[in-house]
Design a protein around this motif. Structure first.
Motif: not given
Length: 404
Positions: A201, A252, A254, A283
């Motif tokens: 992430e 990933t 966010n 996300e």
């Protein structure tokens, strides 16, 4: 300080609480848990009635559960209580309910932004006393700094958001990424097998950015301005990602739902060509999805058409099953671990199974202790993220397996 806050200011201090639980005579027989009640996520509190209501809530809680109350900071308080199988649900939910009512009454526009995982936290003094001691030691040190005038912060302003953009433009994408772009692995953790990182992430490290760009600003509790800041950080992340993260990296990001409909996102996709979002997971916080559900539906379809994966982020243990993740069509869902989750998550086994049966991979996030893995494995959860997992990766770099 508000005059209405005076009764809370007269409570025993964080240092007195630290001395109490650290003393050899403290066995936890009378009080086996520490509740942390935090208003630090709220905007600046200027209304005397807020503190009057808070005093009444604490007084009622103290009487009902024979609690000992402490003042940790001007916006965080502690309560020593005895938690049993019979009262543990009432202790946590009754207090959280009253505080949420307080927030709804005085900050209705902020209600949906509240991070409930930090509103009321429970630390067992039987199994996690060392964590409580470490936290209080940190708070005591910070309060000393504050009293010395070294830590006085002001609320965020619109000009601070503009300053972030100026910093990015001044140092350039590469240096901005070196200074402020962090990553954390999401890993497969199975009994008796080495930990296997599967993706990272990527996010802008807000604390590092604050220290560099606006060290005199308190970001927590900034309300709508903080929401604007996160949208700005989305723009920056989308703008620098392709130039600093190697193509093909499983990653990933966010984002806010709103950010998918910006020129920054369009440019981000155009830079990546065909199947632009392959190997990427996006996300979106559960509360953000509910606030902008129609937009989320469109955004999720767009992401999938371009080869990306959609994840629901920031699902608190108490909210498992409330939102139909299967209906959202999300391929992944992040459940935030927090102190006390071990008493909640096992009871949500049916909801977790329903999510998994819908094709959704569950990730346990913010994992800072082995209890999260011990609770997750029997439920079929194998994906984890957090400081504890980071340590496992370091410790198992030689191929040693995680204990069964």
């Amino acid at each position: 300080m508000s005059l209405a806050q005076a009764p809370l200011n007269r409570l025993p201090s964080a240092n007195e609480l630290l001395v109490t639980i650290s003393h050899p005579s403290f066995t936890g027989a009378e009080h086996n848990s520490l509740l942390l009640i935090s208003f630090e996520g709220l905007p600046e509190i200027e209304d005397d009635q807020f503190w009057t209501d808070a005093v009444n809530i604490f007084a009622a809680f103290k009487k009902r559960f024979s609690a000992q109350m402490y003042r940790i900071t001007g916006r965080e308080y502690g309560a020593l209580v005895k938690v049993t199988e019979l009262n543990q649900i009432n202790i946590n939910t009754s207090l959280k309910y009253e505080i949420l009512k307080l927030i709804q009454s005085h900050f209705p526009e902020f209600f949906g932004l509240v991070d409930q995982s930090r509103l009321v936290r429970v630390i067992s003094l039987t199994t996690r006393k060392a964590n409580a001691v470490s936290y209080l030691e940190y708070r005591v040190k910070e309060s000393i700094k504050s009293e010395d005038g070294a830590n006085k912060l002001r609320p965020i302003r619109e000009s601070d958001i503009e300053r972030v953009l100026k910093v990015k433009d001044h140092v350039g994408a590469q240096d901005f990424a070196k200074l402020f772009l962090n990553s954390q692995p999401i890993s497969i953790v199975r009994p008796n097998q080495p930990v296997t990182p599967v993706m990272n992430e990527y996010f802008v490290a807000l604390d590092a950015l604050r220290k560099h760009a606006f060290p005199d600003v308190e970001l927590r509790g900034a309300g709508n301005l903080f929401a604007q800041l996160t949208l700005t950080l989305d723009t920056i992340l989308l703008g620098i990602f392709n130039s600093v993260v190697p193509g093909g990296t499983r990653a990933t990001l966010n984002l806010n739902v709103e950010s998918v409909f910006t020129k920054s996102f369009e440019q981000f996709c155009n830079q990546r060509g065909d199947a632009a979002l392959t190997n990427l997971v996006f996300e979106f916080r559960q509360v953000n999805i509910l606030q902008h559900f129609d937009q989320f539906d469109v955004a999720a379809s767009l992401i999938r058409e371009r080869g990306g994966v959609v994840a629901v982020d920031a699902i608190f243990p108490e909210t498992l099953g409330i939102v139909n993740i299967g209906r959202l069509g999300a391929e992944m869902a992040k459940v935030f671990w927090r102190p006390g989750a071990e008493a909640i998550i096992p009871d949500m086994a049916d909801d977790i199974a329903a999510m998994q049966e819908s094709g959704c991979m569950i990730i346990m996030s913010r994992v800072d202790e082995d209890t999260a893995v011990e609770i997750g494995h029997p439920l079929g959860i194998t994906m984890y993220q957090g400081f504890y997992v980071d340590d496992l990766i370091k410790h198992n770099a030689d191929g040693t397996a995680v204990g069964g």
